[in-house]
Structures are given as structure tokens and as C-alpha cells.
Design an enzyme around this catalytic site. Structure first.
Site, PDB file in Angstrom:
ATOM      1  N   ASN A  10      10.212  44.068 -15.171  1.00  0.00           N
ATOM      2  CA  ASN A  10       9.000  44.595 -15.807  1.00  0.00           C
ATOM      3  C   ASN A  10       7.941  44.737 -14.721  1.00  0.00           C
ATOM      4  O   ASN A  10       7.394  43.748 -14.256  1.00  0.00           O
ATOM      5  CB  ASN A  10       8.536  43.622 -16.905  1.00  0.00           C
ATOM      6  CG  ASN A  10       7.175  43.997 -17.457  1.00  0.00           C
ATOM      7  OD1 ASN A  10       6.726  45.136 -17.319  1.00  0.00           O
ATOM      8  ND2 ASN A  10       6.507  43.041 -18.082  1.00  0.00           N
ATOM      9  N   LYS A  12       5.026  46.011 -14.860  1.00  0.00           N
ATOM     10  CA  LYS A  12       3.638  45.937 -15.344  1.00  0.00           C
ATOM     11  C   LYS A  12       2.809  47.087 -14.741  1.00  0.00           C
ATOM     12  O   LYS A  12       3.334  48.162 -14.529  1.00  0.00           O
ATOM     13  CB  LYS A  12       3.022  44.569 -15.016  1.00  0.00           C
ATOM     14  CG  LYS A  12       3.930  43.418 -15.422  1.00  0.00           C
ATOM     15  CD  LYS A  12       3.216  42.098 -15.398  1.00  0.00           C
ATOM     16  CE  LYS A  12       4.229  41.004 -15.650  1.00  0.00           C
ATOM     17  NZ  LYS A  12       3.609  39.734 -15.954  1.00  0.00           N
ATOM     18  N   HIS A  98       5.173  42.401 -25.598  1.00  0.00           N
ATOM     19  CA  HIS A  98       4.966  41.541 -24.421  1.00  0.00           C
ATOM     20  C   HIS A  98       3.686  40.732 -24.632  1.00  0.00           C
ATOM     21  O   HIS A  98       2.715  41.230 -25.197  1.00  0.00           O
ATOM     22  CB  HIS A  98       4.872  42.403 -23.157  1.00  0.00           C
ATOM     23  CG  HIS A  98       4.917  41.588 -21.902  1.00  0.00           C
ATOM     24  ND1 HIS A  98       3.819  40.909 -21.430  1.00  0.00           N
ATOM     25  CD2 HIS A  98       5.926  41.308 -21.048  1.00  0.00           C
ATOM     26  CE1 HIS A  98       4.151  40.251 -20.327  1.00  0.00           C
ATOM     27  NE2 HIS A  98       5.432  40.477 -20.071  1.00  0.00           N
ATOM     28  N   GLU A 100       1.327  40.018 -22.755  1.00  0.00           N
ATOM     29  CA  GLU A 100       0.097  40.622 -22.228  1.00  0.00           C
ATOM     30  C   GLU A 100      -0.440  41.674 -23.204  1.00  0.00           C
ATOM     31  O   GLU A 100      -1.654  41.852 -23.313  1.00  0.00           O
ATOM     32  CB  GLU A 100       0.357  41.213 -20.831  1.00  0.00           C
ATOM     33  CG  GLU A 100       0.472  40.096 -19.804  1.00  0.00           C
ATOM     34  CD  GLU A 100       1.328  40.419 -18.604  1.00  0.00           C
ATOM     35  OE1 GLU A 100       1.634  41.597 -18.366  1.00  0.00           O
ATOM     36  OE2 GLU A 100       1.714  39.466 -17.893  1.00  0.00           O
ATOM     37  N   GLU A 170       9.635  34.372 -23.660  1.00  0.00           N
ATOM     38  CA  GLU A 170       8.716  34.305 -22.518  1.00  0.00           C
ATOM     39  C   GLU A 170       7.571  33.348 -22.831  1.00  0.00           C
ATOM     40  O   GLU A 170       6.576  33.752 -23.451  1.00  0.00           O
ATOM     41  CB  GLU A 170       8.150  35.692 -22.229  1.00  0.00           C
ATOM     42  CG  GLU A 170       9.200  36.704 -21.839  1.00  0.00           C
ATOM     43  CD  GLU A 170       8.636  37.742 -20.887  1.00  0.00           C
ATOM     44  OE1 GLU A 170       9.236  37.938 -19.832  1.00  0.00           O
ATOM     45  OE2 GLU A 170       7.574  38.318 -21.188  1.00  0.00           O
ATOM     46  N   GLY A 176       3.765  34.732 -14.702  1.00  0.00           N
ATOM     47  CA  GLY A 176       2.883  35.019 -13.572  1.00  0.00           C
ATOM     48  C   GLY A 176       2.196  33.787 -13.006  1.00  0.00           C
ATOM     49  O   GLY A 176       1.271  33.895 -12.209  1.00  0.00           O
ATOM     50  N   SER A 216       8.212  33.653 -14.522  1.00  0.00           N
ATOM     51  CA  SER A 216       8.378  33.219 -13.123  1.00  0.00           C
ATOM     52  C   SER A 216       9.844  33.060 -12.711  1.00  0.00           C
ATOM     53  O   SER A 216      10.196  32.116 -12.002  1.00  0.00           O
ATOM     54  CB  SER A 216       7.590  31.930 -12.864  1.00  0.00           C
ATOM     55  OG  SER A 216       6.206  32.162 -13.088  1.00  0.00           O
TER      56      SER A 216
HETATM   57  C1  PEP Z   1       6.957  39.280 -17.427  1.00  0.00           C
HETATM   58  O1  PEP Z   1       6.172  40.114 -17.081  1.00  0.00           O
HETATM   59  O2  PEP Z   1       7.605  39.483 -18.451  1.00  0.00           O
HETATM   60  C2  PEP Z   1       7.128  38.075 -16.606  1.00  0.00           C
HETATM   61  C3  PEP Z   1       7.954  37.160 -17.019  1.00  0.00           C
HETATM   62  O3  PEP Z   1       6.391  37.957 -15.446  1.00  0.00           O
HETATM   63  P1  PEP Z   1       6.630  36.935 -14.218  1.00  0.00           P
HETATM   64  O4  PEP Z   1       8.103  36.982 -13.883  1.00  0.00           O
HETATM   65  O5  PEP Z   1       5.783  37.437 -13.116  1.00  0.00           O
HETATM   66  O6  PEP Z   1       6.249  35.574 -14.701  1.00  0.00           O
END
Ligand code: PEP
Length: 254
Positions: A10, A12, A98, A100, A170, A176, A216
């Protein structure tokens, strides 16, 4: 039963078209020795880079996804992208819900449900994201939050639709932040999700549904996560922006 793993990137709001081309070329080069019969790989670039990425992926066994979409086919929805547009540009998948989108753009379980229905009616496979915040985890609300996201998000979907979708757990506190859920913490929630799916669509159908972990994910932690029975792959943010780390995750996730 272990399902075919999926590693999904992803991106973003990262990557101009030029940068996207370079990243895809790097990933393709560094995964040239990967047997794609053993792992599904997916990329979700920003909307503006979808065409360019689709061109580079043409004929390659790599899936393309939108990061979000509206549920209507067209209309006066300034700034939105429709399922028809995603299909036309070559997407087979779309990320829905998601954290975000939920945190910053008012995405709710009800709109998630509309988007899931729209994805299915346009032949897009949705990747539905669910997960709790740190506050919710500390208040012992992890399972109730996820249950509500599943109950409302998947409301009214048929068994066939649920069976064909992909889920992603998630934990918001791990996105992040560099803090990954331990394989045990992740597995506990994945097992809960699989239990919910069993109740919803029966054991056989639930067994076929992939549940990815996101938060992460890095080359160093993917193996520990993938060793768990209910973890079927990774939804990768930050580490999907570098060809080397994404390719390493694909290889180590096998
Ligand atoms: C994501 O954007 O779904 C995500 C898990 O980001 P990150 O791997 O940077 O934590």
C-alpha cells in the site's frame, strides 16, 4: 490448512508517476526469481500512478489495486474515483476501510459496506481493513471493535462474496509506528476473525479466506508472522516503497 500467501504493497500518498515506474521496475527485477504460483503479489499505488503501473505490470502475475473508491459508478462527487474507473485502468482489487480513511476522512462501517457491495458488483476483489486503536486495545475492546467492523462492514453480503474477499487485520497502533504486533498478538486476533468468519459463512468457506496482517511489516518480521496458522500474508505500507525491502518481504514470506 494454509492458504496461498499474499504480499500487498500500500503506497499511500507516495510516488509520482516517475518514481512509481522506477519502483515497479526495481520490484520486478528483484523478484524475478520468485515463483508466483506460491505467492500473490499486489501493488496499490496512488490513483495518478495506476495507469503507468498497469502498463509495466501488463502480462506479469502481479495484481493492481486502488487504495479506496466511491460506491457510485459516476456522479457529482468531486475528488472521488469510481469502481468503473479502477476497473478500466486495470485494477483487480481495491483496499476498503483502511484505518487512515476511517481516522482522517470519515470512513464509517456503513460506507465500507456500500463500497464492498460496489466492488463486488464491478468484479473488484476488496481487501477490507479492520483493526483497533491503542486506546481500544488498552480498554480491552479489541475484539468488540473488530466484531462491529465485520458485522456492519459485511452486512448483507452473500457467502460467495465473503468467501472471495480478502481481510487485513491492521492494529492502528502498529501502522507506520515501527511497532509491530508480536506474531502471538496478531495470531490471537486473526484466529478471532477466522472464528467470526466460520460463524458467518461456515468452516469450509472461512478456511479459504485470506486474512493478511498489516502494521510495520518488514523483511525482519515477516517470517515470524507468516509462521502463524491464521496469518496469510502482509499488507505493507512503508516497506513497500523500496524495491529491496518489498522484494525481501515477498521472498521471506513464502
Ligand atoms: C498500511 O498502510 O496498511 C500499513 C500497514 O503501513 P505500515 O506498514 O507502514 O505500518
Amino acid at each position: 490448512m494454509k492458504r496461498k500467501p499474499m504480499i500487498a504493497g500500500n503506497w499511500k500518498m507516495h510516488m509520482t508517476t516517475k518514481e512509481a515506474r522506477e519502483l515497479v521496475a526495481g520490484i520486478l527485477e528483484q523478484t524475478s526469481d520468485v515463483n508466483f504460483d506460491r505467492v500473490d503479489v499486489l501493488m496499490a499505488p496512488p490513483f495518478t500512478a495506476l495507469s503507468a503501473v498497469a502498463e509495466l505490470l501488463s502480462g506479469r502475475p502481479v495484481f493492481l489495486a486502488g487504495q479506496n473508491m466511491h460506491w457510485e459508478e459516476k456522479g457529482a462527487f468531486t475528488g472521488e474515483i469510481s469502481p468503473v474507473m479502477l476497473k478500466e485502468v486495470g485494477c483487480s482489487h481495491v483496499i476498503i476501510g483502511h484505518s487512515e480513511r476511517r481516522q482522517y476522512f470519515g470512513e464509517m462501517n456503513e460506507t465500507v459496506n456500500k463500497k464492498l457491495r460496489a466492488a463486488f458488483s464491478h468484479g473488484l476483489t476488496p481487501i477490507l481493513c479492520v483493526g483497533e486503536s491503542l486506546e481500544q486495545r488498552e480498554a480491552n475492546q479489541t475484539f468488540s471493535v473488530i466484531e462491529e467492523e465485520l458485522d456492519k462492514g459485511l452486512n448483507g453480503l452473500t457467502t460467495e462474496q465473503v468467501q472471495s474477499m480478502i481481510l487485513a487485520y491492521e492494529p492502528i497502533w502498529a501502522i507506520g509506528t515501527g511497532k509491530t504486533a508480536s506474531p502471538e498478538q496478531a495470531e490471537e486476533v486473526h484466529a478471532f476473525i477466522r472464528g467470526w468468519l466460520e460463524k458467518r459463512v461456515g468452516k469450509e468457506a472461512a478456511d479459504a479466506i485470506r486474512v493478511l496482517y498489516g502494521g510495520s511489516v518488514k523483511p525482519e518480521n515477516i517470517e515470524g508472522l507468516m509462521a502463524k496458522e491464521s496469518i496469510d500474508g502482509g499488507l505493507v505500507g512503508g516497506a513497500s516503497l523500496k524495491a529491496e525491502s518489498f522484494a525481501q518481504i515477498v521472498k521471506r514470506g513464502l
